[in-house]
Write an enzyme that holds these catalytic residues in place. Structure first.
Site, PDB file in Angstrom:
ATOM      1  N   GLY A 118       4.032  -5.632  12.388  1.00  0.00           N
ATOM      2  CA  GLY A 118       3.569  -4.798  11.274  1.00  0.00           C
ATOM      3  C   GLY A 118       3.826  -5.377   9.894  1.00  0.00           C
ATOM      4  O   GLY A 118       3.535  -4.736   8.883  1.00  0.00           O
ATOM      5  N   GLN A 119       4.348  -6.606   9.835  1.00  0.00           N
ATOM      6  CA  GLN A 119       4.608  -7.183   8.519  1.00  0.00           C
ATOM      7  C   GLN A 119       3.300  -7.421   7.774  1.00  0.00           C
ATOM      8  O   GLN A 119       2.263  -7.629   8.383  1.00  0.00           O
ATOM      9  CB  GLN A 119       5.367  -8.499   8.679  1.00  0.00           C
TER      10      GLN A 119
END
Lengths: 227, 185
Positions: free
Chosen positions: B69-70
């Site tokens: 999810g970065q």
């Protein structure tokens, strides 16, 4: 470098091969021989490894007698870990993990021979009693995106297919680190077959084929012993 | 073993189900995936790629894709939309206000994607074990979930740390997918 959990030193040495190269220094004759062998293998295979399709390897009824593509074809992925566990009991049969960054993808396959892609595993007998096994692979990918990554694995005992896997990872993010755990039911085997497998080390074996856009770029072999 | 049990009870018409788990970094996606599989969750590092779990039972297959999810990875999410039957959106219920804004924005843009428009949507309001966590009702209101008309959705409060309600959420999404597939027949 390699962290090790609940597995004997012998087992680690074997899978370590996929992470680390053991270049023997100073033995120039041997090195030349290796290089020559590598070149001839490349010559023999390179002409036809582009023709090896997923359909072809899925049609195989027995282990291959040789590797179907040269080592140097792989400029895309580096394995960073393997784990095999019994999902119900939690017993870990095998676990190696290398947290270090991958090596240069253009050069990491240079100077190595086929022993690098031939693995020898030794498992406890309990492995054959498991109902559900989870196998995890961890791999790092090259600086370019990989469009369509697929793995096909064929497991044999005495030249008879006992299980096969076909998994499409699809897209892989550039410079990524990825894992896949496959939890599956162990095929039902008779007591006599289990006994035979224990009594015949290394007659249980597997071929793993790796494709990008249906083109073969890596082929590994594994041999299993149960104690 | 929680997941294998679900699969057993869910004799799905479709032989293969694909779930895609997304959310901002540090929402707890990988921890959820490991917890429902009975794995150790004490050492989990940020996902810089994907983690996939495949569960195979009686010829039925459940694939769960947990993609990192970065910020640098979010632009690659779209590469994993194809053939998704269910989307699991994970939220850190104790996150900062600005992160909630970002979370809402990301979810809304996902729901505009044609390739996942028909998928069942499960929202995990994770980290309920933290005292500062917002309730699922508060999150439902903030994310304006009631305005979603494009798909079936459900919000489930949970804690990946304790395991609370994880199986409940997974049951909902697999059941919903199954019922949609039957409706199509």
């Amino acid at each position: 470098m390699i962290s090790q959990a609940e597995s004997g030193p012998k087992k680690v040495r074997t899978a370590k091969r996929l992470f680390m190269k053991n270049k023997s220094p100073g033995n120039s004759t041997k090195e030349l021989q290796n290089q020559f062998q590598k070149m001839s293998i490349q010559k023999n295979n390179e002409n036809n490894s582009d023709n090896i399709t997923p359909e072809y390897v899925c049609s195989l009824k027995a282990p291959t007698t040789r590797f179907l593509c040269p080592l140097t074809k792989n400029k895309y992925i580096q394995f960073k870990g393997f784990k095999i566990r019994d999902v119900e009991t939690g017993e870990i049969f095998y676990n190696v993990h290398d947290p270090t960054d991958p090596e240069n993808f253009d050069t990491f396959m240079q100077g190595i021979d086929d022993s690098f892609r031939t693995l020898h595993y030794q498992f406890s007998k309990n492995y054959l009693k498991s109902k559900h096994i989870g196998t995890t692979v961890e791999f790092a990918t090259c600086p370019e995106a990989i469009p369509n990554f697929r793995m096909i694995e064929r497991h044999y005992f005495k030249n008879k297919l006992i299980k096969s896997f076909d998994f499409s990872f699809g897209f892989c993010i550039p410079n990524s680190r990825n894992t896949w755990e496959n939890v599956y039911e162990v095929p039902k085997m008779s007591q006599s077959m289990i006994k035979e497998m224990i009594e015949n080390p290394e007659l249980t074996c597997s071929d793993s084929f790796y494709f990008i856009d249906d083109k073969l770029f890596m082929h590994n072999k594994a041999f299993f012993t149960f104690k | 073993m929680g997941l294998l049990t679900i699969l057993k009870k869910n004799k799905l018409k479709e032989k293969e189900i694909r779930l895609l788990m997304l959310g901002l970094d540090n929402a707890g996606k990988t921890t959820i995936l490991k917890k429902i599989n009975g794995e150790d969750i004490s050492t989990i590092s940020p996902t810089l790629g994907f983690n996939i779990k495949t569960m195979e039972l009686d010829g039925y297959k459940l694939n769960i894709w947990d993609v990192g999810g970065q910020k640098s990875i979010r632009s690659y999410w779209r590469n994993y939309f194809e053939q998704t039957d269910g989307l699991i959106w994970v939220i850190d219920s104790a996150d900062r206000k600005d992160r909630f804004e970002l979370c809402k924005k990301e979810l809304q843009s996902l729901l505009k994607e044609e390739r996942i428009a028909g998928a069942s949507l499960l929202i995990f309001a994770n980290k309920q074990d933290l005292p500062s966590a917002l309730s699922k009702e508060q999150i439902q209101e903030f994310l304006e979930l009631d305005s979603i008309e494009s798909c079936h959705w459900n919000i489930q409060s949970c804690s990946a740390y304790t395991g609370e309600n994880l199986v409940k959420g997974m049951k909902w999404i697999t059941n919903d997918i199954r019922s949609r597939i039957f409706l199509l027949d």
